[in-house]
Enzyme design. Structure first.
Site, PDB file in Angstrom:
ATOM      1  N   LYS A 204      11.742  -9.706 -40.814  1.00  0.00           N
ATOM      2  CA  LYS A 204      10.499  -9.285 -41.464  1.00  0.00           C
ATOM      3  C   LYS A 204      10.783  -8.137 -42.429  1.00  0.00           C
ATOM      4  O   LYS A 204      10.387  -8.150 -43.573  1.00  0.00           O
ATOM      5  CB  LYS A 204       9.520  -8.800 -40.382  1.00  0.00           C
ATOM      6  CG  LYS A 204       8.138  -9.384 -40.459  1.00  0.00           C
ATOM      7  CD  LYS A 204       7.257  -8.805 -39.387  1.00  0.00           C
ATOM      8  CE  LYS A 204       6.198  -7.902 -40.009  1.00  0.00           C
ATOM      9  NZ  LYS A 204       5.332  -7.280 -39.010  1.00  0.00           N
ATOM     10  N   GLU A 210      21.521  -5.094 -37.465  1.00  0.00           N
ATOM     11  CA  GLU A 210      22.287  -6.230 -36.930  1.00  0.00           C
ATOM     12  C   GLU A 210      22.199  -7.428 -37.873  1.00  0.00           C
ATOM     13  O   GLU A 210      23.203  -8.075 -38.191  1.00  0.00           O
ATOM     14  CB  GLU A 210      21.769  -6.626 -35.550  1.00  0.00           C
ATOM     15  CG  GLU A 210      21.935  -5.569 -34.468  1.00  0.00           C
ATOM     16  CD  GLU A 210      20.736  -4.629 -34.366  1.00  0.00           C
ATOM     17  OE1 GLU A 210      19.954  -4.539 -35.347  1.00  0.00           O
ATOM     18  OE2 GLU A 210      20.593  -3.969 -33.332  1.00  0.00           O
ATOM     19  N   GLY A 265       6.269  -8.846 -35.097  1.00  0.00           N
ATOM     20  CA  GLY A 265       7.553  -9.530 -34.890  1.00  0.00           C
ATOM     21  C   GLY A 265       7.575 -10.360 -33.622  1.00  0.00           C
ATOM     22  O   GLY A 265       7.934 -11.539 -33.632  1.00  0.00           O
ATOM     23  N   ARG A 266       7.115  -9.781 -32.501  1.00  0.00           N
ATOM     24  CA  ARG A 266       7.199 -10.492 -31.222  1.00  0.00           C
ATOM     25  C   ARG A 266       6.108 -11.541 -31.056  1.00  0.00           C
ATOM     26  O   ARG A 266       6.013 -12.203 -30.034  1.00  0.00           O
ATOM     27  CB  ARG A 266       7.190  -9.491 -30.067  1.00  0.00           C
ATOM     28  CG  ARG A 266       6.053  -8.494 -30.117  1.00  0.00           C
ATOM     29  CD  ARG A 266       6.300  -7.352 -29.153  1.00  0.00           C
ATOM     30  NE  ARG A 266       5.292  -6.298 -29.286  1.00  0.00           N
ATOM     31  CZ  ARG A 266       5.364  -5.305 -30.177  1.00  0.00           C
ATOM     32  NH1 ARG A 266       6.405  -5.245 -30.999  1.00  0.00           N
ATOM     33  NH2 ARG A 266       4.418  -4.385 -30.244  1.00  0.00           N
ATOM     34  N   GLU A 351       7.689  -4.504 -25.199  1.00  0.00           N
ATOM     35  CA  GLU A 351       7.605  -3.821 -26.508  1.00  0.00           C
ATOM     36  C   GLU A 351       6.139  -3.595 -26.885  1.00  0.00           C
ATOM     37  O   GLU A 351       5.813  -2.754 -27.717  1.00  0.00           O
ATOM     38  CB  GLU A 351       8.325  -4.627 -27.595  1.00  0.00           C
ATOM     39  CG  GLU A 351       8.691  -3.803 -28.817  1.00  0.00           C
ATOM     40  CD  GLU A 351       9.690  -4.488 -29.758  1.00  0.00           C
ATOM     41  OE1 GLU A 351       9.265  -5.359 -30.543  1.00  0.00           O
ATOM     42  OE2 GLU A 351      10.881  -4.150 -29.680  1.00  0.00           O
ATOM     43  N   HIS A 382      19.422 -17.640  -5.697  1.00  0.00           N
ATOM     44  CA  HIS A 382      20.787 -17.331  -5.240  1.00  0.00           C
ATOM     45  C   HIS A 382      21.299 -16.061  -5.888  1.00  0.00           C
ATOM     46  O   HIS A 382      22.499 -15.829  -5.974  1.00  0.00           O
ATOM     47  CB  HIS A 382      21.696 -18.527  -5.548  1.00  0.00           C
ATOM     48  CG  HIS A 382      21.172 -19.788  -4.946  1.00  0.00           C
ATOM     49  ND1 HIS A 382      21.491 -20.204  -3.672  1.00  0.00           N
ATOM     50  CD2 HIS A 382      20.272 -20.688  -5.421  1.00  0.00           C
ATOM     51  CE1 HIS A 382      20.838 -21.327  -3.394  1.00  0.00           C
ATOM     52  NE2 HIS A 382      20.093 -21.650  -4.440  1.00  0.00           N
ATOM     53  N   LYS A 510      17.531   3.743 -33.704  1.00  0.00           N
ATOM     54  CA  LYS A 510      18.068   3.250 -34.976  1.00  0.00           C
ATOM     55  C   LYS A 510      18.555   4.427 -35.818  1.00  0.00           C
ATOM     56  O   LYS A 510      19.632   4.402 -36.414  1.00  0.00           O
ATOM     57  CB  LYS A 510      16.984   2.486 -35.748  1.00  0.00           C
ATOM     58  CG  LYS A 510      16.582   1.148 -35.111  1.00  0.00           C
ATOM     59  CD  LYS A 510      15.506   0.462 -35.940  1.00  0.00           C
ATOM     60  CE  LYS A 510      15.059  -0.854 -35.322  1.00  0.00           C
ATOM     61  NZ  LYS A 510      13.958  -1.516 -36.090  1.00  0.00           N
TER      62      LYS A 510
END
Ligand code: F6P
Length: 540
Positions: A204, A210, A265-266, A351, A382, A510
């Site tokens: 966005k 990254e 974003g999410r 978030e 497990h 950041k």
């Protein structure tokens, strides 16, 4: 109500809930024993999703108190504001119109018209790829798609592409790269032919570290394989709201898919961030996903709170968070293809609700977002179910079951579902020390041995869970499930009085990473803590 009275009412209502909690000494076993039809009253269905919430510490009175609290927070008004496009993201002065991304029929608003245009652009692009009209620099069709993105620009499409594995189109492989750790990108492209590979740079902001570094490395990889600068545009498209930055990177304007600032974003997998879904599964599947989500939108925005699935899930989580001291909630999708679902839920919930001030910036006087974690069933049994059954914490669980088999191994599917049901029953019932002792004696242990071992085998039980059932793991039901949790999180924000659509907390990390990266070349400032400085010495 002013924000002041809202905060006061929030606190006093929570105190009312707290005293209700203290007065009631009930066990889940008793709730079921006193009302054999309990599940009929504590279950409901909407938009293809069935919710059994009867294995919770809820009586009608509890629900009533929770619903009164929701009304006091003006939840119905806040839901209407969300759909109307009000600036519900108050710190960034923006709407949060992910619901507009899945509008059906003819577009009615400027947002929906923009979405319709973007859908058409995506459909044309996918058509060119699928019909091998889009060629790489050496004239070969595209066989491999690599989505470069992180967080909301990765988790949603990655999870949906995996969940809809049965719908993958032949002849095209879709991959996801997110981490700045070079092992992610290099591990992904090592077996791909650059001449047949196209990268989607999904960001966005188009400024995420990254994604920028991975995109630059991918660019070098394509150039090193023989393409020239001009031909880069045959191997890169972008999804971004930062058109200038995407063009500066070298992406042709016609290959930039828009994403707008009224999409968080999410909450963005329904936008062009979902392009990998279309490329992997086809445009029709994407449309079904949108339609399923739209069905849940209609339910959420129209149905009274007491029958409203997202509202019920949010109120139940609120009840355990505020009154039972539950710090986390475990998500247990009993489907291998939903293995990425807990990770998507983590960003969505944590978030959004991991905040410590209310919408007006006042410190919260009560707990906010829970820790969300989990893994696909039966694997979690497990791994961490021991703690769920015999640990000292109350950790409410959401089980998600898919009725129809997701493979030709139908007998194994029946076992999967039996395990899902048995786990929620075990959490509810537990095993008393008397039952444990009797079991041991029946198995031939001496009275003494049985007496010594029983406390270790006893299981407290009385642990709550929700169970959701989807008829099938198909695009429509998946869309409804994802929208259900989006609206649950939004409702959680309304109950807590926080803004679920900003994420200022991620900025500091950041900023510091940039400073540390730069300082590594010189020397860390003397006033930095000794741990950071020694780690830099050792690592950088
Ligand atoms: O984690 C912080 C965050 O801003 C998320 O909210 C977002 O989904 C992710 O980083 C990626 O952001 P972008 O799409 O701008 O690269």
């Amino acid at each position: 109500m002013t924000s002041e009275t809202l905060t006061l009412s929030r606190s006093s209502a929570i105190q009312q809930l707290q005293s209700h909690f203290e007065q009631q000494k009930w066990s889940l076993r008793e709730l079921f024993a006193t009302d054999p039809q309990r599940t009929t009253s504590f279950s409901c269905e909407a938009a293809g999703i069935y919710l059994d919430f009867s294995k919770n510490h809820l009586r009608q009175e509890t629900l009533q108190l929770l619903l009164e609290y929701a009304e006091e927070q003006e939840l119905s008004r806040q839901i209407a504001a969300l759909f109307k496009g009000a600036n519900v993201n108050n710190t960034e002065h923006r709407p949060a119109l992910h619901t507009a991304l899945r509008f059906q029929g003819t577009p009615k608003t400027e947002h929906e018209r923009a979405v319709a245009d973007c859908r058409a652009q995506m459909q044309r692009f996918a058509d060119n790829i699928h019909k091998e009209k889009w060629l790489g620099f050496s004239g070969k069709p595209i066989r491999h798609i690599v989505n470069i993105g992180i967080g909301g620009s990765d988790l949603g499409p990655r999870m949906v592409v995996e969940a809809l594995g049965s719908w993958h189109k032949p002849g095209i492989s879709v991959h996801f790269v997110a981490n700045i750790d070079g092992a992610d990108l290099s591990g992904t492209i090592q077996d791909l032919n650059p001449e047949e590979t196209l990268f989607i740079v999904a960001s966005k902001s188009f400024s995420t570290l990254e994604t920028r570094e991975n995109a630059l490395s991918a660019r070098r990889w394509i150039l090193a394989s023989g393409a020239n600068e001009k031909q880069l545009s045959q191997h890169f498209v972008a999804v971004s709201s930062n058109i200038v930055a995407a063009q500066d990177f070298g992406i042709a304007p016609e290959n930039i898919f828009p994403i707008w600032d009224w999409v968080g974003g999410r909450y963005s997998l329904w936008s062009a961030i979902g392009l990998p879904i279309i490329l992997a599964c086809g445009y029709e599947v994407y449309e079904e996903l949108l339609a399923g989500a739209h069905g849940m939108d209609t339910h959420f925005s129209n149905v009274p709170l007491e029958e409203n699935l997202p509202v019920l899930l949010a109120l139940i989580q609120f009840w355990y968070r505020q009154c039972w001291g539950a710090g986390s909630q475990v998500i247990l999708p009993y489907a291998q293809r939903l293995s990425k679902f807990p990770a998507w839920m983590q960003q969505l919930d944590m978030e959004s609700l991991g905040k410590s001030v209310d919408k007006e910036g006042k410190p919260l006087e009560y707990p906010s977002g829970s820790v969300i974690w989990g893994t696909e069933g039966t694997n979690g049994q497990h791994s961490f179910h021991q703690l769920l059954h015999q640990g000292t914490d109350l950790i409410p669980a959401d089980f998600i079951a898919i009725k129809q088999p997701t493979s030709e191994l139908h007998e194994q599917h029946r076992w999967l579902l039996a395990c899902c049901i048995s786990q929620s029953q075990a959490l509810l019932r537990g095993k008393s020390i008397h039952e444990a002792r009797q079991e041991l004696e029946d198995a031939g242990y001496t009275h003494r041995e049985a007496h010594a071992l029983a406390p270790h085998k006893a299981i407290p039980g009385n642990r709550p869970s929700n169970t959701l059932i989807l008829e099938k793991l198909d695009p429509h039901h998946l869309g409804a499930l994802l929208a259900l949790y989006e609206h649950k999180v939004f409702t959680g924000g309304c109950l807590l009085g926080v803004n679920p659509f900003d994420q200022w907390g991620v900025e500091l990390g950041k900023q510091l990473s940039g400073k540390i990266y730069k300082a590594a070349e010189e020397h860390a400032p003397e006033d930095w803590d000794s741990s950071t400085r020694s780690l830099m010495e050792k690592l950088l």
